[in-house]
Design a protein around this motif. Structure first.
Motif, PDB file in Angstrom:
ATOM      1  N   TYR A  57       0.838  -1.406  -0.042  1.00  0.00           N
ATOM      2  CA  TYR A  57      -0.103  -0.095   0.072  1.00  0.00           C
ATOM      3  C   TYR A  57       0.919   1.375   0.014  1.00  0.00           C
ATOM      4  CZ  TYR A  57      -3.599  -3.282   1.109  1.00  0.00           C
ATOM      5  OH  TYR A  57      -4.491  -4.349   0.962  1.00  0.00           O
ATOM      6  N   GLY A  58       2.420   1.216  -0.322  1.00  0.00           N
ATOM      7  CA  GLY A  58       2.997   2.246  -0.308  1.00  0.00           C
ATOM      8  C   GLY A  58       2.838   3.230  -1.725  1.00  0.00           C
ATOM      9  N   ILE A  59       3.251   4.255  -1.668  1.00  0.00           N
ATOM     10  CA  ILE A  59       3.039   5.422  -2.689  1.00  0.00           C
ATOM     11  C   ILE A  59       4.110   5.202  -3.598  1.00  0.00           C
ATOM     12  CG2 ILE A  59       1.395   6.597  -1.543  1.00  0.00           C
ATOM     13  CD1 ILE A  59       3.279   8.785  -1.372  1.00  0.00           C
ATOM     14  N   PHE A  60       5.232   4.622  -3.190  1.00  0.00           N
ATOM     15  CA  PHE A  60       6.537   4.698  -4.150  1.00  0.00           C
ATOM     16  C   PHE A  60       6.255   4.069  -5.777  1.00  0.00           C
ATOM     17  CE2 PHE A  60      10.411   3.004  -6.061  1.00  0.00           C
ATOM     18  CZ  PHE A  60      11.078   4.191  -6.001  1.00  0.00           C
ATOM     19  N   PRO A  61       5.517   3.109  -5.998  1.00  0.00           N
ATOM     20  CA  PRO A  61       5.444   2.770  -7.265  1.00  0.00           C
ATOM     21  C   PRO A  61       4.515   3.842  -8.245  1.00  0.00           C
ATOM     22  CG  PRO A  61       4.709   1.040  -6.030  1.00  0.00           C
ATOM     23  CD  PRO A  61       4.852   2.235  -4.977  1.00  0.00           C
ATOM     24  N   ILE A  77       4.837   7.330  -7.524  1.00  0.00           N
ATOM     25  CA  ILE A  77       5.584   8.257  -7.669  1.00  0.00           C
ATOM     26  C   ILE A  77       6.377   8.018  -9.018  1.00  0.00           C
ATOM     27  CG2 ILE A  77       7.442   9.716  -6.580  1.00  0.00           C
ATOM     28  CD1 ILE A  77       6.297   9.295  -3.956  1.00  0.00           C
ATOM     29  N   LYS A  78       6.871   6.595  -8.936  1.00  0.00           N
ATOM     30  CA  LYS A  78       7.854   6.214  -9.979  1.00  0.00           C
ATOM     31  C   LYS A  78       6.919   6.493 -11.473  1.00  0.00           C
ATOM     32  CE  LYS A  78       9.227   1.788 -11.577  1.00  0.00           C
ATOM     33  NZ  LYS A  78       9.152   0.450 -11.440  1.00  0.00           N
ATOM     34  N   THR A  79       5.784   5.786 -11.349  1.00  0.00           N
ATOM     35  CA  THR A  79       5.167   5.889 -12.728  1.00  0.00           C
ATOM     36  C   THR A  79       4.555   7.508 -12.971  1.00  0.00           C
ATOM     37  OG1 THR A  79       3.999   3.776 -12.070  1.00  0.00           O
ATOM     38  CG2 THR A  79       3.328   5.068 -14.028  1.00  0.00           C
ATOM     39  N   GLU A  80       4.348   8.365 -12.016  1.00  0.00           N
ATOM     40  CA  GLU A  80       4.127   9.544 -12.249  1.00  0.00           C
ATOM     41  C   GLU A  80       5.313  10.181 -12.810  1.00  0.00           C
ATOM     42  OE1 GLU A  80       1.270  11.361 -12.252  1.00  0.00           O
ATOM     43  OE2 GLU A  80      -0.022   9.628 -11.425  1.00  0.00           O
ATOM     44  N   LEU A  81       6.343  10.042 -12.262  1.00  0.00           N
ATOM     45  CA  LEU A  81       7.796  10.526 -12.824  1.00  0.00           C
ATOM     46  C   LEU A  81       7.897  10.302 -14.452  1.00  0.00           C
ATOM     47  CD1 LEU A  81      10.103  10.620  -9.589  1.00  0.00           C
ATOM     48  CD2 LEU A  81       9.454  12.444 -11.125  1.00  0.00           C
ATOM     49  N   LEU A  82       7.805   8.911 -14.406  1.00  0.00           N
ATOM     50  CA  LEU A  82       7.937   8.472 -15.677  1.00  0.00           C
ATOM     51  C   LEU A  82       6.899   9.240 -16.810  1.00  0.00           C
ATOM     52  CD1 LEU A  82       9.376   5.876 -17.049  1.00  0.00           C
ATOM     53  CD2 LEU A  82       7.319   4.655 -16.979  1.00  0.00           C
ATOM     54  N   MET A  83       5.748   9.458 -16.387  1.00  0.00           N
ATOM     55  CA  MET A  83       4.863  10.064 -17.518  1.00  0.00           C
ATOM     56  C   MET A  83       5.154  11.417 -17.574  1.00  0.00           C
ATOM     57  SD  MET A  83       1.078   8.375 -16.892  1.00  0.00           S
ATOM     58  CE  MET A  83       0.922   8.286 -15.161  1.00  0.00           C
ATOM     59  N   SER A  89      -9.894   2.496  -6.738  1.00  0.00           N
ATOM     60  CA  SER A  89      -8.779   1.684  -6.088  1.00  0.00           C
ATOM     61  C   SER A  89      -8.690   2.053  -4.513  1.00  0.00           C
ATOM     62  CB  SER A  89      -7.548   2.277  -6.731  1.00  0.00           C
ATOM     63  OG  SER A  89      -7.123   3.670  -6.472  1.00  0.00           O
ATOM     64  N   TYR A  90      -7.821   1.449  -3.992  1.00  0.00           N
ATOM     65  CA  TYR A  90      -7.629   1.366  -2.674  1.00  0.00           C
ATOM     66  C   TYR A  90      -7.112   2.841  -1.913  1.00  0.00           C
ATOM     67  CZ  TYR A  90      -6.401   0.191   2.242  1.00  0.00           C
ATOM     68  OH  TYR A  90      -6.159  -0.010   3.600  1.00  0.00           O
ATOM     69  N   ARG A  91      -7.824   3.453  -1.257  1.00  0.00           N
ATOM     70  CA  ARG A  91      -7.625   4.666  -0.715  1.00  0.00           C
ATOM     71  C   ARG A  91      -6.899   5.676  -1.729  1.00  0.00           C
ATOM     72  NH1 ARG A  91      -5.295   3.641   5.508  1.00  0.00           N
ATOM     73  NH2 ARG A  91      -7.272   2.572   6.028  1.00  0.00           N
ATOM     74  N   PRO A  92      -7.930   5.902  -2.610  1.00  0.00           N
ATOM     75  CA  PRO A  92      -7.330   6.941  -3.633  1.00  0.00           C
ATOM     76  C   PRO A  92      -6.879   8.269  -3.352  1.00  0.00           C
ATOM     77  CG  PRO A  92      -9.822   6.493  -3.941  1.00  0.00           C
ATOM     78  CD  PRO A  92      -9.054   5.869  -2.704  1.00  0.00           C
ATOM     79  N   LEU A  93      -7.578   8.778  -2.148  1.00  0.00           N
ATOM     80  CA  LEU A  93      -7.223  10.233  -1.801  1.00  0.00           C
ATOM     81  C   LEU A  93      -6.069  10.270  -1.313  1.00  0.00           C
ATOM     82  CD1 LEU A  93      -8.645  12.998  -1.763  1.00  0.00           C
ATOM     83  CD2 LEU A  93      -9.496  12.353   0.440  1.00  0.00           C
ATOM     84  N   THR A  94      -5.535   9.465  -0.334  1.00  0.00           N
ATOM     85  CA  THR A  94      -4.637   9.496   0.430  1.00  0.00           C
ATOM     86  C   THR A  94      -2.981   8.826  -0.258  1.00  0.00           C
ATOM     87  OG1 THR A  94      -5.011   7.710   1.427  1.00  0.00           O
ATOM     88  CG2 THR A  94      -5.516   9.542   2.770  1.00  0.00           C
ATOM     89  N   ARG A  95      -3.354   8.253  -1.248  1.00  0.00           N
ATOM     90  CA  ARG A  95      -2.296   7.327  -2.013  1.00  0.00           C
ATOM     91  C   ARG A  95      -1.915   8.231  -3.044  1.00  0.00           C
ATOM     92  NH1 ARG A  95      -3.727   2.403  -3.022  1.00  0.00           N
ATOM     93  NH2 ARG A  95      -1.452   1.642  -3.044  1.00  0.00           N
ATOM     94  N   LEU A  96      -2.878   8.286  -4.130  1.00  0.00           N
ATOM     95  CA  LEU A  96      -2.412   8.795  -5.570  1.00  0.00           C
ATOM     96  C   LEU A  96      -2.214  10.282  -5.547  1.00  0.00           C
ATOM     97  CD1 LEU A  96      -2.066   8.142  -8.415  1.00  0.00           C
ATOM     98  CD2 LEU A  96      -4.451   8.116  -8.818  1.00  0.00           C
ATOM     99  N   LEU A  97      -3.053  11.161  -4.972  1.00  0.00           N
ATOM    100  CA  LEU A  97      -2.771  12.650  -5.076  1.00  0.00           C
ATOM    101  C   LEU A  97      -1.640  12.787  -4.426  1.00  0.00           C
ATOM    102  CD1 LEU A  97      -4.279  15.058  -5.906  1.00  0.00           C
ATOM    103  CD2 LEU A  97      -5.214  15.135  -3.839  1.00  0.00           C
ATOM    104  N   PRO A  98      -1.013  12.179  -3.253  1.00  0.00           N
ATOM    105  CA  PRO A  98       0.081  12.728  -2.772  1.00  0.00           C
ATOM    106  C   PRO A  98       1.116  12.499  -3.759  1.00  0.00           C
ATOM    107  CG  PRO A  98      -1.217  11.766  -1.054  1.00  0.00           C
ATOM    108  CD  PRO A  98      -1.989  11.538  -2.092  1.00  0.00           C
ATOM    109  N   ALA A  99       1.271  11.250  -4.342  1.00  0.00           N
ATOM    110  CA  ALA A  99       2.149  10.653  -5.119  1.00  0.00           C
ATOM    111  C   ALA A  99       2.144  11.636  -6.291  1.00  0.00           C
ATOM    112  CB  ALA A  99       1.788   9.514  -5.839  1.00  0.00           C
TER     113      ALA A  99
END
Lengths: 288, 516
Positions: free
Chosen positions: B319-323, B325-331, B394-404
């Motif tokens: 449930y970490g946000i590192f993946p 961040i990685k994909t967002e940076l890639l994009m 997805s699982y906890r979209p507010l506290t995982r994806l947006l911060p990433a």
């Protein structure tokens, strides 16, 4: 597993309802949702997928209220929306790993699972190409793969076979029938034959309401003995249609073979075995 | 003609019936309100040396028309430069391509629709100008012609040209939206410089004849040698300001013709564009690592392997946000043409070697502005790419994806600013260092908040453009990265804004998730 939907309504405005006092209980197996456009199938699926909230009513999974605690179902949910997109400049691996992260799925086996799923949906050969280069059917298959990433216990497929060729449709059916023992699978389709070949149970909806639900045999039974076939002159067809529910016609030189549903068959008609499509058309027509 | 009119009106309707348009209109009106400062305001907008006009009809009419001309030149291009793209994205373009409409008529319709969008904003500012005249109530007679004439001669030709230029930009740079946005920034700066220098016929904003009339009036009454035109939001020095009575411009045929030339030039641009228009015979350009390896249409695999899902390797929870961040940076990295990274690299080198003040005040905001296309859809791309059904389920979209997404955006800003950060670190100057870090956070959160609020990227693009222009002009209150302001109070203010934007972003996203 048991998914219990109790008296849910989804009201869009004063007069328009997506769902109206809808109740349904679903247990492990495949439930096929049938209904005309605007029947409320997608609305129901979005509510179960926690994307949309009903105006009233409750949805519980094994006793957990998923409207209050959506993350409970999200951990075990696989969802294929009807109209979804992709990030065009990610490849299939990158996209699936991204979705896996959303689902909270990782670990050393993730790559193997992604590869296996890509093989399962026949995309492994093109998995390293940007998804923007994919055809419509290939994008649909990547959508199917993402829904299966997290070993889901609740699977929701909204029109999953759109854009798939007959062979891919068959592969899709094989793929998900394997999961039906231990999961709840809900799928909607306009193609009655897709539902017919795969669903354990069928629910027919119209105008935001449930018309009927049961096994295919139970649903078909409602129209048993009412399906007939008759050969007519082509010119008589328009008048015939006004008096009977015609479910199919096929041209035969200057005549036409008509399949229709009626309590009182016309002279010269022969009874025909009822199908799910007959039942669907009869029930939605009756409801109108 | 009836059909052509219908196309324009339909296009205009679909573009103005959007939340983004309403937000842009509201912001425009807010700015318009400040075009004519109140007597006790601490700033001026139009000034001739040390003189400003009394608030009669001519002054308010001409000043609002001039400011609208500049303001809509600044923002109008960004507001309207996606009309054709929308037809591409929605697939309507392919239907259009099969109809008998000619390229010229289609592009003309788009330009007229752009023009009507900008004209709507102009009309609102016009009405606000009249309202301001009565609110300020200086006892001067109301002369409606002093309102109508400047808008007709100054503002209308400008916005028509901008509307046409937006279409031309889309025709020639349809694959390079980032380049189009950045290119226009420099075009606008060049036009601004020409305007300030009294550009004559080349004066896009149409301010030269008005400035000349104002200068002549001041010279005639006060014999003051300092009659330089100053336009924009000028703070300070207002105590020494005197007033004069401006009575409008006596428009000559030549000066009116010079304005009409911009309309002609706009039409010429459309005509030329129609010769090169792709007519939707385009394929989305996807950047593949090794293009030759991938044929455009990928053949189906012949050998099919069935799998049993129940026998697949089990997955574990993560449930970490590192993946993310990685994909967002890639994009973020892959977005836009690759060669733009060469410019970024050039900017970073300039940050490393240019004089510190220039690097901080000028190069850094421009380098960050070059990322406008990357940041503008940071938190809206799920919706524009129709991924949001996956995201919101997805699982906890507010506290995982947006911060990433926010973190990926900030990482990009800091990587770009890193040479300057290192220089400040070496020089042990921590205040500007912290200011830059906070500036990166501010601009990314600004993009995220505006994106979610407006549901698109236009609003951020327009405001980021205005900010950057103001930054380069060293306007203090737009200095979000500490280029001019070096004090702790300022840092506290930016920190407060960051907290506010973060709060707004999360609240809006939560609302968005609950309202799909």
């Amino acid at each position: 597993m048991k998914l219990s939907i109790q008296n849910i309504s989804k009201r869009f405005n004063k007069e328009k309802y997506g769902l109206k006092d809808y109740s349904l209980t679903i247990e492990n197996g495949i439930l096929g949702l049938l209904g005309p456009n605007g029947a409320g199938k997608s609305t129901l699926m979005k509510i179960i997928a926690t994307i949309s909230r009903p105006t009233t009513g409750s949805v519980e999974l094994d006793g957990h209220n998923i409207l209050q605690d959506p993350d409970y179902i999200r951990k075990m949910l696989g969802y294929l929306p009807q109209d979804f997109g992709v990030y065009a400049n990610l490849n299939a691996y990158e996209f699936l790993e991204y979705i896996a992260a959303m689902k909270g799925v990782g670990g050393p086996n993730l790559r193997k699972r992604v590869e296996a799923l890509l093989e399962g949906v026949n995309l492994i050969e093109s998995a390293k190409s940007p998804i923007g280069t994919y055809s419509g059917g290939m994008k649909q298959r990547i959508g199917i793969a993402q829904a299966l990433l997290n070993d889901p216990k609740v699977l929701i497929f909204d029109e999953p076979t759109v854009g798939l060729d007959p062979e891919e449709r068959m592969r899709f059916r094989n793929l998900i029938s394997d999961l039906a023992q231990n999961s709840i699978i809900i799928l909607s389709s306009h193609i009655v034959s897709d539902i017919e070949t795969i669903a354990d149970e069928v629910a027919i909806m119209q105008g935001g309401m449930l018309i009927t639900k049961g096994t295919q045999a139970e649903v078909i039974k409602q129209v048993d003995g009412r399906v007939f076939e008759s050969v007519l002159e082509s010119t008589a067809l328009p008048d015939f249609k006004t008096k009977h529910l015609v479910v199919n016609t096929s041209r035969q030189k200057d005549k036409v073979l008509v399949r229709y549903i009626s309590i009182e068959p016309v002279n010269g008609s022969v009874p025909a075995p009822a199908s799910l499509e007959d039942a669907y058309l009869f029930l939605t027509h009756k409801s109108n | 003609m009836g059909t052509f009119y219908t196309i324009i009106i339909s296009d205009y309707k679909q573009r103005t019936r959007s939340y983004a348009f309403l937000v842009t209109l509201a912001i425009s009106l807010y700015f318009a309100h400040s075009f004519v400062p109140a007597a006790d305001a601490k700033y001026t907008t139009v000034r001739i040396g040390n003189y400003i006009g009394v608030q009669n009809a001519a002054w308010i009419g001409y000043v609002t028309a001039m400011m609208t001309s500049v303001f809509l030149s600044m923002t109008g291009f960004y507001l309207t430069n996606s009309g054709i793209k929308k037809d591409v994205d929605t697939g309507v373009g392919e239907i259009v391509a099969t109809t008998p409409i000619s390229n010229l008529n289609y592009l003309l319709a788009k330009a007229w629709s752009n023009f009507l969008v900008l004209l709507s904003i102009t009309a609102c500012v016009f009405v606000m100008g009249i309202a301001l005249f009565f609110i300020r109530s200086g006892g001067y007679p109301f002369e409606v012609v002093q309102f109508i004439l400047p808008y007709l001669v100054i503002t209308v030709p400008t916005i028509f040209f901008i509307a046409a230029l937006a279409v031309t930009g889309e025709v020639f740079l349809y694959r390079y939206a980032i380049l189009m946005n950045i290119g226009y920034f420099f075009f606008f700066c060049a036009m601004g410089t020409l305007d300030a220098g009294g550009a004559g016929v080349l004066d896009l904003f149409g301010n030269t004849p008005v400035a000349t009339a104002m200068q002549e009036t001041v010279l005639h009454h006060y014999h003051d040698a300092n009659t330089a035109l100053s336009m924009g939001f000028n703070f300070g020095g207002k105590k020494a300001i005197h007033s004069f009575i401006f009575e409008g411009v006596h428009w000559t045929a030549a000066s009116v013709l010079s304005r009409a030339l911009w309309i002609g030039l706009g039409l010429l641009l459309i005509f030329i564009s129609s010769k090169f228009f792709h007519r939707f015979n385009i394929r989305q350009k996807i950047k593949a690592k090794k293009k030759s390896k991938f044929p455009k249409i990928i053949p189906q695999a012949v050998i099919l392997k069935d799998i049993k899902l129940s026998e697949l390797p089990p997955v574990t929870s993560a449930y970490g946000i590192f993946p993310f961040i990685k994909t967002e940076l890639l994009m973020l990295f892959r977005k836009g043409p690759r060669w733009l990274w060469l410019i970024n690299l050039g900017g970073m080198i300039a940050l490393a070697f240019a004089p510190l003040t220039v690097a901080h005040q000028i190069i850094l905001p421009i380098l960050w502005f070059l990322q406008v296309g990357r940041w503008s859809d940071l938190a809206t791309k799920e919706k524009t790419n129709r991924i949001h059904y996956f995201t919101y389920a997805s699982y906890r979209p507010l506290t995982r994806l947006l911060p990433a997404q926010i973190m990926a955006g900030i990482i990009l800003s800091l990587v770009l600013a890193s040479p300057l950060l290192v220089r400040y670190l070496v020089a042990m100057q921590f205040l500007p260092l912290v200011s830059i870090v906070m500036g990166g956070g501010f601009i990314v959160l600004f993009a995220v908040a505006l994106g979610i609020l407006s549901g698109g990227k236009k609003l951020f693009e327009i405001l980021f453009f205005m900010f950057t222009y103001a930054n380069v002009e060293l306007v203090p209150f737009t200095d979000y990265f500490g280029g001019i302001n070096h004090n702790v109070n300022y840092l506290v203010l930016i920190a407060g804004l960051i907290a506010f934007l973060a709060f707004v972003s999360f609240m809006l996203r939560r609302l968005e998730i609950s309202r799909v």
